[in-house]
Design a protein around this motif. Sequence first.
Motif, mmCIF file in Angstrom:
data_model
loop_
_atom_site.group_PDB
_atom_site.id
_atom_site.type_symbol
_atom_site.label_atom_id
_atom_site.label_comp_id
_atom_site.label_asym_id
_atom_site.label_seq_id
_atom_site.Cartn_x
_atom_site.Cartn_y
_atom_site.Cartn_z
ATOM 1 N N TRP A 109 -32.029 -21.274 -27.126
ATOM 2 C CA TRP A 109 -31.066 -20.795 -26.136
ATOM 3 C C TRP A 109 -30.832 -21.835 -25.060
ATOM 4 O O TRP A 109 -31.752 -22.568 -24.671
ATOM 5 C CB TRP A 109 -31.585 -19.509 -25.477
ATOM 6 C CG TRP A 109 -31.648 -18.371 -26.428
ATOM 7 C CD1 TRP A 109 -32.654 -18.081 -27.311
ATOM 8 C CD2 TRP A 109 -30.643 -17.361 -26.616
ATOM 9 N NE1 TRP A 109 -32.339 -16.953 -28.030
ATOM 10 C CE2 TRP A 109 -31.116 -16.496 -27.617
ATOM 11 C CE3 TRP A 109 -29.404 -17.105 -26.031
ATOM 12 C CZ2 TRP A 109 -30.385 -15.385 -28.061
ATOM 13 C CZ3 TRP A 109 -28.685 -16.013 -26.454
ATOM 14 C CH2 TRP A 109 -29.174 -15.168 -27.465
ATOM 15 N N CYS A 143 -29.944 -15.103 -40.035
ATOM 16 C CA CYS A 143 -28.896 -14.751 -39.079
ATOM 17 C C CYS A 143 -27.581 -14.398 -39.784
ATOM 18 O O CYS A 143 -26.748 -13.676 -39.221
ATOM 19 C CB CYS A 143 -28.660 -15.884 -38.094
ATOM 20 S SG CYS A 143 -28.199 -17.433 -38.894
ATOM 21 N N SER A 202 -28.940 -10.945 -31.352
ATOM 22 C CA SER A 202 -29.585 -12.026 -30.598
ATOM 23 C C SER A 202 -30.988 -12.380 -31.093
ATOM 24 O O SER A 202 -31.399 -13.542 -30.989
ATOM 25 C CB SER A 202 -29.650 -11.667 -29.113
ATOM 26 O OG SER A 202 -30.410 -10.492 -28.910
ATOM 27 N N HIS A 203 -31.727 -11.436 -31.644
ATOM 28 C CA HIS A 203 -33.120 -11.754 -31.992
ATOM 29 C C HIS A 203 -33.229 -12.691 -33.195
ATOM 30 O O HIS A 203 -34.313 -13.172 -33.508
ATOM 31 C CB HIS A 203 -33.973 -10.498 -32.171
ATOM 32 C CG HIS A 203 -33.669 -9.709 -33.399
ATOM 33 N ND1 HIS A 203 -33.077 -8.472 -33.362
ATOM 34 C CD2 HIS A 203 -33.898 -9.965 -34.718
ATOM 35 C CE1 HIS A 203 -32.950 -8.013 -34.595
ATOM 36 N NE2 HIS A 203 -33.438 -8.901 -35.432
ATOM 37 N N HIS A 204 -32.130 -12.968 -33.870
ATOM 38 C CA HIS A 204 -32.141 -13.946 -34.957
ATOM 39 C C HIS A 204 -32.080 -15.378 -34.438
ATOM 40 O O HIS A 204 -32.268 -16.314 -35.201
ATOM 41 C CB HIS A 204 -30.970 -13.706 -35.897
ATOM 42 C CG HIS A 204 -31.160 -12.504 -36.769
ATOM 43 N ND1 HIS A 204 -32.180 -12.384 -37.679
ATOM 44 C CD2 HIS A 204 -30.442 -11.359 -36.863
ATOM 45 C CE1 HIS A 204 -32.088 -11.222 -38.308
ATOM 46 N NE2 HIS A 204 -31.048 -10.575 -37.827
ATOM 47 N N TYR A 205 -31.808 -15.544 -33.147
ATOM 48 C CA TYR A 205 -31.605 -16.863 -32.568
ATOM 49 C C TYR A 205 -32.855 -17.305 -31.818
ATOM 50 O O TYR A 205 -33.358 -16.573 -30.958
ATOM 51 C CB TYR A 205 -30.402 -16.844 -31.621
ATOM 52 C CG TYR A 205 -29.099 -16.645 -32.351
ATOM 53 C CD1 TYR A 205 -28.700 -15.381 -32.781
ATOM 54 C CD2 TYR A 205 -28.267 -17.721 -32.643
ATOM 55 C CE1 TYR A 205 -27.517 -15.190 -33.470
ATOM 56 C CE2 TYR A 205 -27.066 -17.541 -33.321
ATOM 57 C CZ TYR A 205 -26.706 -16.277 -33.738
ATOM 58 O OH TYR A 205 -25.522 -16.099 -34.423
ATOM 59 N N GLY A 206 -33.332 -18.502 -32.128
ATOM 60 C CA GLY A 206 -34.562 -18.978 -31.522
ATOM 61 C C GLY A 206 -34.380 -20.012 -30.435
ATOM 62 O O GLY A 206 -35.311 -20.298 -29.682
ATOM 63 N N GLU A 251 -27.098 -5.167 -20.735
ATOM 64 C CA GLU A 251 -27.844 -5.867 -21.760
ATOM 65 C C GLU A 251 -27.037 -7.069 -22.270
ATOM 66 O O GLU A 251 -25.805 -7.077 -22.203
ATOM 67 C CB GLU A 251 -28.156 -4.924 -22.921
ATOM 68 C CG GLU A 251 -29.121 -3.815 -22.561
ATOM 69 C CD GLU A 251 -29.549 -3.006 -23.780
ATOM 70 O OE1 GLU A 251 -30.412 -2.134 -23.621
ATOM 71 O OE2 GLU A 251 -28.999 -3.259 -24.870
#
Length: 125
Positions: free
Chosen positions: A115, A102, A109-113, A43
């Motif tokens: 990439w 965040c 990771s799900h706080h980051y939009g 993961e």
Amino acid sequence: QVQLVESGGGSVQAGGSLRLSCAASRYTYSACMGWFRQAPGKEREGVAAIDSRGSTSYADSVKGRFTISQDNAKNTLYLQMNSLKPEDTAMYYCAAAISGACRGYLLVSHHYGYWGQGTQVTVSS
């Protein structure tokens, strides 16, 4: 829309160093910016992150070896990686979060939009 472009990956022997860079296409206020990695069959995990107040967070596995920094004038995020180990082999991704949610969860990771496409790091023993 901000674009993130990573560079600096490569192949090194154990004990070596690399510096990753993440250039943003334009200035965008980011509450948090971070580095994540994903190895084959594993993961994605948070490696290091920094918020707009300068607070940092590191995964236990990289503490004392990796250092995150940013140059706001260049809209660039860095990850200095020293004493690399074979288990550091992975694709490394840069990410940015606009929302302040965040903070306190820098390595989630799900706080980051936003990439980047990733840069490969391979460490041989």
